[in-house]
Design an enzyme around this catalytic site. Sequence first.
Site, short mmCIF file in Angstrom:
data_model
loop_
_atom_site.label_atom_id
_atom_site.label_comp_id
_atom_site.label_asym_id
_atom_site.label_seq_id
_atom_site.Cartn_x
_atom_site.Cartn_y
_atom_site.Cartn_z
N ASP A 9 -2.95 -7.99 -40.40
CA ASP A 9 -2.58 -8.42 -41.75
C ASP A 9 -1.15 -7.87 -41.96
O ASP A 9 -0.94 -6.88 -42.64
CB ASP A 9 -3.55 -7.89 -42.81
CG ASP A 9 -3.68 -6.38 -42.86
OD1 ASP A 9 -3.46 -5.71 -41.82
OD2 ASP A 9 -3.97 -5.84 -43.94
N HIS A 244 -1.47 4.41 -39.18
CA HIS A 244 -2.84 3.92 -38.96
C HIS A 244 -2.93 2.95 -37.78
O HIS A 244 -3.62 3.20 -36.79
CB HIS A 244 -3.34 3.19 -40.22
CG HIS A 244 -3.22 3.97 -41.48
ND1 HIS A 244 -4.06 5.02 -41.77
CD2 HIS A 244 -2.37 3.88 -42.53
CE1 HIS A 244 -3.74 5.53 -42.95
NE2 HIS A 244 -2.72 4.86 -43.43
C1 BDR Z 1 -5.06 0.17 -43.29
O1 BDR Z 1 -4.87 -0.60 -44.49
C2 BDR Z 1 -3.66 -1.32 -44.41
O2 BDR Z 1 -2.96 -1.16 -45.59
C3 BDR Z 1 -2.88 -0.76 -43.27
O3 BDR Z 1 -2.09 -1.76 -42.65
C4 BDR Z 1 -3.95 -0.22 -42.35
O4 BDR Z 1 -4.40 -1.22 -41.47
C5 BDR Z 1 -5.12 1.63 -43.64
O5 BDR Z 1 -6.22 1.91 -44.45
CA CA Z 2 -3.18 -3.31 -41.22
#
Ligand code: BDR
Ligand code: CA
Length: 316
Positions: A9, A244
């Site tokens: 995403d 992340h």
């Molecule tokens: C996840 O949520 C999204 O905002 C970031 O891209 C990551 O995949 C972290 O909780």
């Molecule tokens: Ca993400």
Amino acid sequence: MRKLILDLDTGVDDTLAISYALGSPEVELIGITGTYGNVLLEQGIRNDLAITDLLGHPEVKVYPGLSHASKADSFEVLPVSAFIHGENGIGDVAIPDSNRKAETQSAVDFIIDAVNTYGKDLVYVPTGPMTNIAAALAKEPDIAQRIGSIVLMGGALTVPGNVDAWQEANISQDPDAADVLFRSGAPVTMVGLDVTLQTLLTYKETERWRQLGTAAGNFLADMTDFYIKAYETTSPHLGGCGLHDPLAVGVAVDPTLVTTLPMNMKVETEGATRGRTIGDEQRLNDPNKTMRVAVGVDVPRFLDEFMTRITGLASQ
Ligand code: BDR
Ligand code: CA
């Protein structure tokens, strides 16, 4: 060489995940499957095409996935996502649109075809909602047994969520889909907030990218600075931004970066704790553990790998 699919995403850390993958000679990125979350599906795909061009990899194909959660009719970007990733998902930095278009084959069919072609050599890394893989599993359930591995960014076992006390953002977008994946029997490693909030980046590192003097270096530095700035507001105690999605790619490339707990998990889909990732009491004593949860990470080694690979890529 192992084949990699990223399901994104495409916000800021998803872009860093693409960069990590392209900077890793151990894996071949055979495609990006688009999803929704930080941005709408269409914006994510636009980003994927533009970013792979800018990073010198226009051969990477992008496959359109589903545009909203399995049990919803539509999807709207949350204001907090725009605050953290920018309205365009890439820190409101403007980069040239690609001349290329997304493939006509759907993400779901591409995932199934890739499992049929590469089997155990395929690693699939979802770093957004799990909607596409859940749909692929619904269409072809036995891909769960035939795929090499799935390393997902999402969930939390030992720490609170980042949406609320229970929920991590990716799982919260489509808890039903994540639950399908968790219970599918596929070899899944969950790289959740337990470890990703330990891997932090600061302006010191982004400045190294800016000093490269390349278009890619400037883009990555400006985009990531936007994200660090947002973290200064939302999570000032951390002292940096959470890596992340790149950590999930890091684990896909080198599983020894984390220590894991073998534990079959589920996602709560009802009531006040909908979206919580938790041990599946029905399969807790099952000797066949198909899932592992990352609970420890070698932070210095990961950060070193992260900087070496991405700086190398961005210097070209
Ligand atoms: C996840 O949520 C999204 O905002 C970031 O891209 C990551 O995949 C972290 O909780
Ligand atoms: Ca993400």
